[in-house]
Motif scaffolding. Structure first.
Motif, PDB file in Angstrom:
ATOM      1  N   ILE A   1      29.446   3.349  -2.327  1.00 16.65           N
ATOM      2  CA  ILE A   1      30.339   2.229  -2.010  1.00 16.65           C
ATOM      3  C   ILE A   1      30.720   2.334  -0.544  1.00 16.65           C
ATOM      4  O   ILE A   1      31.192   3.383  -0.091  1.00 16.65           O
ATOM      5  CB  ILE A   1      31.622   2.274  -2.860  1.00 16.65           C
ATOM      6  CG1 ILE A   1      31.301   2.276  -4.355  1.00 16.65           C
ATOM      7  CG2 ILE A   1      32.542   1.106  -2.507  1.00 16.65           C
ATOM      8  CD1 ILE A   1      32.521   2.564  -5.229  1.00 16.65           C
TER       9      ILE A   1
ATOM     10  N   ALA B   1      38.897  -4.889  -5.198  1.00 18.41           N
ATOM     11  CA  ALA B   1      37.773  -5.789  -4.918  1.00 18.41           C
ATOM     12  C   ALA B   1      37.679  -6.138  -3.437  1.00 18.41           C
ATOM     13  O   ALA B   1      36.583  -6.156  -2.856  1.00 18.41           O
ATOM     14  CB  ALA B   1      37.885  -7.048  -5.761  1.00 18.41           C
TER      15      ALA B   1
ATOM     16  N   ILE C   1      35.992  -3.365  -0.923  1.00 19.54           N
ATOM     17  CA  ILE C   1      34.577  -2.990  -0.938  1.00 19.54           C
ATOM     18  C   ILE C   1      33.765  -3.918  -0.038  1.00 19.54           C
ATOM     19  O   ILE C   1      33.744  -5.134  -0.243  1.00 19.54           O
ATOM     20  CB  ILE C   1      34.022  -3.035  -2.372  1.00 19.54           C
ATOM     21  CG1 ILE C   1      34.804  -2.088  -3.288  1.00 19.54           C
ATOM     22  CG2 ILE C   1      32.546  -2.673  -2.381  1.00 19.54           C
ATOM     23  CD1 ILE C   1      34.438  -2.210  -4.754  1.00 19.54           C
TER      24      ILE C   1
ATOM     25  N   GLY D   1      30.348  -3.282   0.465  1.00 24.58           N
ATOM     26  CA  GLY D   1      29.029  -3.386  -0.146  1.00 24.58           C
ATOM     27  C   GLY D   1      28.574  -2.067  -0.721  1.00 24.58           C
ATOM     28  O   GLY D   1      29.365  -1.123  -0.871  1.00 24.58           O
ATOM     29  N   TYR D   2      27.264  -1.984  -0.999  1.00 26.51           N
ATOM     30  CA  TYR D   2      26.715  -0.863  -1.752  1.00 26.51           C
ATOM     31  C   TYR D   2      25.410  -0.366  -1.137  1.00 26.51           C
ATOM     32  O   TYR D   2      24.670  -1.128  -0.505  1.00 26.51           O
ATOM     33  CB  TYR D   2      26.464  -1.286  -3.201  1.00 26.51           C
ATOM     34  CG  TYR D   2      27.706  -1.789  -3.898  1.00 26.51           C
ATOM     35  CD1 TYR D   2      28.623  -0.903  -4.464  1.00 26.51           C
ATOM     36  CD2 TYR D   2      27.972  -3.156  -3.970  1.00 26.51           C
ATOM     37  CE1 TYR D   2      29.772  -1.369  -5.095  1.00 26.51           C
ATOM     38  CE2 TYR D   2      29.114  -3.626  -4.594  1.00 26.51           C
ATOM     39  CZ  TYR D   2      30.011  -2.728  -5.158  1.00 26.51           C
ATOM     40  OH  TYR D   2      31.157  -3.195  -5.770  1.00 26.51           O
TER      41      TYR D   2
ATOM     42  N   PRO E   1      25.874  -6.591   0.749  1.00 30.05           N
ATOM     43  CA  PRO E   1      27.289  -6.966   0.638  1.00 30.05           C
ATOM     44  C   PRO E   1      27.757  -7.032  -0.811  1.00 30.05           C
ATOM     45  O   PRO E   1      26.994  -7.343  -1.725  1.00 30.05           O
ATOM     46  CB  PRO E   1      27.331  -8.350   1.298  1.00 30.05           C
ATOM     47  CG  PRO E   1      26.158  -8.373   2.225  1.00 30.05           C
ATOM     48  CD  PRO E   1      25.098  -7.572   1.541  1.00 30.05           C
ATOM     49  N   ALA E   2      29.040  -6.757  -0.984  1.00 35.37           N
ATOM     50  CA  ALA E   2      29.616  -6.672  -2.332  1.00 35.37           C
ATOM     51  C   ALA E   2      29.503  -7.973  -3.107  1.00 35.37           C
ATOM     52  O   ALA E   2      29.337  -7.957  -4.332  1.00 35.37           O
ATOM     53  CB  ALA E   2      31.079  -6.237  -2.227  1.00 35.37           C
ATOM     54  N   ASP E   3      29.585  -9.108  -2.421  1.00 33.43           N
ATOM     55  CA  ASP E   3      29.554 -10.387  -3.136  1.00 33.43           C
ATOM     56  C   ASP E   3      28.144 -10.830  -3.492  1.00 33.43           C
ATOM     57  O   ASP E   3      27.943 -11.893  -4.070  1.00 33.43           O
ATOM     58  CB  ASP E   3      30.260 -11.483  -2.333  1.00 33.43           C
ATOM     59  CG  ASP E   3      29.653 -11.717  -0.963  1.00 33.43           C
ATOM     60  OD1 ASP E   3      28.665 -11.036  -0.608  1.00 33.43           O
ATOM     61  OD2 ASP E   3      30.169 -12.585  -0.228  1.00 33.43           O
TER      62      ASP E   3
ATOM     63  N   GLU F   1      26.296  -7.230  -8.389  1.00 40.42           N
ATOM     64  CA  GLU F   1      27.224  -6.810  -9.437  1.00 40.42           C
ATOM     65  C   GLU F   1      26.926  -5.349  -9.761  1.00 40.42           C
ATOM     66  O   GLU F   1      25.860  -5.031 -10.304  1.00 40.42           O
ATOM     67  CB  GLU F   1      27.056  -7.686 -10.680  1.00 40.42           C
ATOM     68  CG  GLU F   1      27.809  -7.214 -11.903  1.00 40.42           C
ATOM     69  CD  GLU F   1      29.252  -6.890 -11.627  1.00 40.42           C
ATOM     70  OE1 GLU F   1      29.640  -5.729 -11.891  1.00 40.42           O
ATOM     71  OE2 GLU F   1      29.988  -7.771 -11.140  1.00 40.42           O
ATOM     72  N   PRO F   2      27.847  -4.423  -9.466  1.00 42.27           N
ATOM     73  CA  PRO F   2      27.524  -3.003  -9.565  1.00 42.27           C
ATOM     74  C   PRO F   2      27.646  -2.411 -10.965  1.00 42.27           C
ATOM     75  O   PRO F   2      27.320  -1.239 -11.169  1.00 42.27           O
ATOM     76  CB  PRO F   2      28.558  -2.358  -8.637  1.00 42.27           C
ATOM     77  CG  PRO F   2      29.757  -3.248  -8.782  1.00 42.27           C
ATOM     78  CD  PRO F   2      29.198  -4.656  -8.907  1.00 42.27           C
TER      79      PRO F   2
ATOM     80  N   PRO G   1      33.710   1.503  -9.849  1.00 45.61           N
ATOM     81  CA  PRO G   1      34.119   1.423  -8.450  1.00 45.61           C
ATOM     82  C   PRO G   1      35.588   1.055  -8.241  1.00 45.61           C
ATOM     83  O   PRO G   1      36.275   1.671  -7.415  1.00 45.61           O
ATOM     84  CB  PRO G   1      33.190   0.341  -7.881  1.00 45.61           C
ATOM     85  CG  PRO G   1      31.940   0.488  -8.687  1.00 45.61           C
ATOM     86  CD  PRO G   1      32.422   0.806 -10.081  1.00 45.61           C
TER      87      PRO G   1
END
Length: 298
Positions: free
Chosen positions: A136, A152, A155, A157-158, A196-198, A201-202, A228
């Motif tokens: 993360i 939310a 974060i 991204g991943y 990117p986080a958006d 879906e992790p 997360p």
């Protein structure tokens, strides 16, 4: 979008991979927006700014990127914060009960390596182990969050990460310490890209590792004991999270520590992947005393 850093170690150039109108993925330079993909870029709205620039066509296209080294997709973070035994089956193969609260330890930021760089095995080490992990990337400062719901917006991204560990240094005897076993040079390969986080879906991603083509780990991020949002909320009660920090969320079962597989040796090739985040690959070699880690494609 996939954020990447291209070029020699220490001189990486920030770029973004994005599909054009025909659906062909192309690389674009981020130089007009930022000197690097780091905490300052993330905290200042660099991700949405990149989307706007792509839509406006103001980012120059890069050519010849296939010949360039791929570095870690984020610049050296302030902190690498790690979660231990976050998958029940991995806790069991490690001889431990699943934890009731997150197990937290730190790795030095100077352990970051590129996703395809050759991977050194420390001199004399015989129990060097792999750990594929969901990473993360923190996008804004966070401390004392009220609840996991507040995580939310923190974060950015991943990424895929490998938490390489020398078990002899880590575990047995009164001198065994997680810090010793997980602080070795180039022991945190990251990448190949940052999503990117958006755009991801992790909660239910496939997470896998292979050594010399043979499957070692094959799980889902849904198997994590602490997701997360819970992790970020928990960590914020004990430390200040800053933009660009990296959290490694733990590894599933299937490491050499289980006793089911041999530990890593010179010449071995490890491949680690997470759905949507790409595959990294390291070829291992015996490090010589006093030698700096190698860089470039393994």
């Amino acid at each position: 979008m996939k954020f990447v850093r291209l070029g020699p170690a220490g001189s990486e150039r920030p770029a973004v991979l994005a599909a054009d109108a025909a659906g062909i993925e192309r690389a674009y330079a981020l130089d007009p927006l930022t000197p690097d993909i780091d905490g300052a870029f993330l905290a200042s709205g660099g991700v949405p700014a990149t989307r706007r620039a792509l839509a406006a066509g103001t980012l120059p296209e890069l050519s010849g990127t296939d010949a360039l080294r791929i570095g870690a997709p984020i610049a050296r973070p302030g902190s690498i914060i790690c979660i231990g035994m976050n998958y029940a089956a991995h806790a069991a193969e490690s001889g431990a009960e699943p934890p009731r609260i997150p197990v937290v330890f730190l790795k030095p930021a100077n352990t970051i390596a590129g996703p395809y760089d050759p991977a050194p095995i420390p001199p004399g080490a015989v129990t060097y182990d792999w750990e594929v992990e969901l990473g993360i990337v923190i996008g804004r400062q966070a401390v004392y969050l009220d609840s996991p719901d507040d995580a939310a917006g923190v974060i950015a991204g991943y990424v895929v990460a490998n938490d390489l560990s020398e078990r002899t240094y880590q575990l047995p005897g009164e001198a065994g310490q997680w810090t010793k076993g997980k602080s070795l040079p180039a022991s945190t390969p990251v990448g190949p890209w940052f999503v990117p986080a958006d755009e991801l879906e992790p909660g239910a991603l496939g997470i896998r590792s292979r050594v010399n083509g043979e499957v070692r780990q094959d799980s889902k991020t849904a198997d994590m004991l602490f997701g997360p949002a819970v992790l970020i909320h928990h960590l914020s009660q004990y430390m200040l999270l800053e933009p660009g920090d990296l959290i490694l969320t733990g590894t599933p079962e299937g490491v050499a520590l289980s006793g089911r597989f041999p530990y890593l040796a010179a010449g071995d090739i490890a491949e680690l992947e997470i759905d949507g985040l790409g595959t990294q690959r390291q070829k291992f070699y015996d490090a010589a005393p006093g030698a700096a880690p190698q860089t470039g494609e393994a």
